[in-house]
Design a protein around this motif. Structure first.
Motif, mmCIF file in Angstrom:
data_model
loop_
_atom_site.group_PDB
_atom_site.id
_atom_site.type_symbol
_atom_site.label_atom_id
_atom_site.label_comp_id
_atom_site.label_asym_id
_atom_site.label_seq_id
_atom_site.Cartn_x
_atom_site.Cartn_y
_atom_site.Cartn_z
ATOM 1 N N VAL A 1 12.279 -68.446 2.937
ATOM 2 C CA VAL A 1 11.330 -67.478 3.480
ATOM 3 C C VAL A 1 11.253 -66.255 2.575
ATOM 4 O O VAL A 1 12.268 -65.631 2.266
ATOM 5 C CB VAL A 1 11.729 -67.034 4.913
ATOM 6 N N VAL A 2 10.025 -65.947 2.153
ATOM 7 C CA VAL A 2 9.758 -64.727 1.403
ATOM 8 C C VAL A 2 9.061 -63.774 2.364
ATOM 9 O O VAL A 2 8.040 -64.122 2.962
ATOM 10 C CB VAL A 2 8.841 -64.990 0.186
ATOM 11 N N TRP A 3 9.629 -62.581 2.545
ATOM 12 C CA TRP A 3 9.044 -61.583 3.443
ATOM 13 C C TRP A 3 8.299 -60.565 2.589
ATOM 14 O O TRP A 3 8.850 -60.053 1.614
ATOM 15 C CB TRP A 3 10.130 -60.890 4.261
ATOM 16 N N ILE A 4 7.054 -60.281 2.972
ATOM 17 C CA ILE A 4 6.225 -59.332 2.217
ATOM 18 C C ILE A 4 5.699 -58.269 3.165
ATOM 19 O O ILE A 4 5.038 -58.587 4.159
ATOM 20 C CB ILE A 4 5.045 -60.052 1.533
ATOM 21 N N ASN A 5 6.002 -57.011 2.854
ATOM 22 C CA ASN A 5 5.424 -55.872 3.575
ATOM 23 C C ASN A 5 4.332 -55.289 2.689
ATOM 24 O O ASN A 5 4.570 -55.040 1.507
ATOM 25 C CB ASN A 5 6.478 -54.794 3.838
ATOM 26 N N MET A 6 3.149 -55.068 3.268
ATOM 27 C CA MET A 6 2.037 -54.504 2.503
ATOM 28 C C MET A 6 1.564 -53.216 3.166
ATOM 29 O O MET A 6 1.456 -53.149 4.392
ATOM 30 C CB MET A 6 0.905 -55.517 2.403
ATOM 31 N N TYR A 7 1.303 -52.215 2.327
ATOM 32 C CA TYR A 7 0.881 -50.902 2.819
ATOM 33 C C TYR A 7 -0.300 -50.390 1.997
ATOM 34 O O TYR A 7 -0.401 -50.677 0.808
ATOM 35 C CB TYR A 7 2.013 -49.869 2.666
ATOM 36 N N HIS A 8 -1.129 -49.558 2.634
ATOM 37 C CA HIS A 8 -2.181 -48.840 1.917
ATOM 38 C C HIS A 8 -1.531 -47.683 1.168
ATOM 39 O O HIS A 8 -0.754 -46.934 1.752
ATOM 40 C CB HIS A 8 -3.181 -48.198 2.895
ATOM 41 N N LYS A 9 -1.832 -47.533 -0.111
ATOM 42 C CA LYS A 9 -1.422 -46.330 -0.837
ATOM 43 C C LYS A 9 -2.635 -45.422 -0.980
ATOM 44 O O LYS A 9 -2.543 -44.216 -0.813
ATOM 45 C CB LYS A 9 -0.846 -46.689 -2.210
ATOM 46 N N SER A 10 -3.767 -46.019 -1.286
ATOM 47 C CA SER A 10 -5.048 -45.310 -1.335
ATOM 48 C C SER A 10 -6.123 -46.338 -1.012
ATOM 49 O O SER A 10 -5.812 -47.467 -0.642
ATOM 50 C CB SER A 10 -5.277 -44.707 -2.731
ATOM 51 N N GLU A 11 -7.378 -45.976 -1.191
ATOM 52 C CA GLU A 11 -8.456 -46.902 -0.845
ATOM 53 C C GLU A 11 -8.312 -48.247 -1.568
ATOM 54 O O GLU A 11 -8.519 -49.301 -0.980
ATOM 55 C CB GLU A 11 -9.810 -46.278 -1.179
ATOM 56 N N ASN A 12 -7.945 -48.219 -2.839
ATOM 57 C CA ASN A 12 -7.844 -49.454 -3.623
ATOM 58 C C ASN A 12 -6.417 -49.885 -3.921
ATOM 59 O O ASN A 12 -6.197 -51.018 -4.327
ATOM 60 C CB ASN A 12 -8.609 -49.305 -4.949
ATOM 61 N N GLU A 13 -5.465 -48.984 -3.770
ATOM 62 C CA GLU A 13 -4.080 -49.308 -4.137
ATOM 63 C C GLU A 13 -3.289 -49.832 -2.935
ATOM 64 O O GLU A 13 -3.435 -49.335 -1.819
ATOM 65 C CB GLU A 13 -3.377 -48.072 -4.705
ATOM 66 N N ARG A 14 -2.441 -50.830 -3.222
ATOM 67 C CA ARG A 14 -1.581 -51.413 -2.202
ATOM 68 C C ARG A 14 -0.139 -51.398 -2.684
ATOM 69 O O ARG A 14 0.142 -51.692 -3.851
ATOM 70 C CB ARG A 14 -1.968 -52.875 -1.922
#
Length: 155
Positions: A134-147
């Protein structure tokens, strides 16, 4: 998460490219068991974009769209994995309905299973971590285009 890494992407193309690289690295590991990629992140953080990159790395030509209303889409593969399964479990009320969608069957083969909104089933994933990678991935907004993408092996 064990061996936690962090990456920042600056466009949808970079997010898809990261998904491609991640799958290529998993293929190189030659793991002989199902792999689950578990996504956690708000709407619009790029979970589906990353899934598109993963599908491209596997040679899938069909358009990848989020299976929000049907929960899961399966794509048969000719090499590396039996199937690529793309799941969006946002609509599930409780995590345990994942079994009704057929997770047990999916785990019997060497499949690559991508699960969006995986925080709903983190306990189930922990229970399955001996039989799966299992690979766990957390994704967040940094700016409109950046993650911001934080990832690592789930433990």
């Amino acid at each position: 998460i064990r061996h936690k890494h962090k990456v920042i992407t600056h466009s949808e193309e970079e997010t898809r490219g990261f998904g491609e690289k991640l799958v290529e690295n998993l293929i190189a590991k030659k793991l002989n068991k199902p792999i689950i990629i578990a996504f956690q992140g708000e709407l619009g953080t790029g979970k589906t974009q990353m899934s598109k990159g993963m599908a491209k790395a596997l040679g899938i030509k069909q358009e990848i769209t989020s299976p929000t209303y049907i929960i899961a889409r399966e794509y048969k593969l000719k090499k590396n994995f039996a199937k690529f399964v793309h799941m969006d479990i946002y609509k599930l009320m409780e995590g345990k309905e994942i079994w009704d969608v057929g997770l047990a069957e999916m785990l019997k083969e060497k499949n690559l299973i991508v699960i969006e909104w995986a925080e709903k089933i983190s306990k189930i994933l922990k229970e399955q971590s001996k039989k799966t990678f299992v690979v766990w991935i957390n994704m967040y907004h940094k700016s409109e285009n950046e993650r911001i993408i934080e990832y690592g092996e789930f433990e």
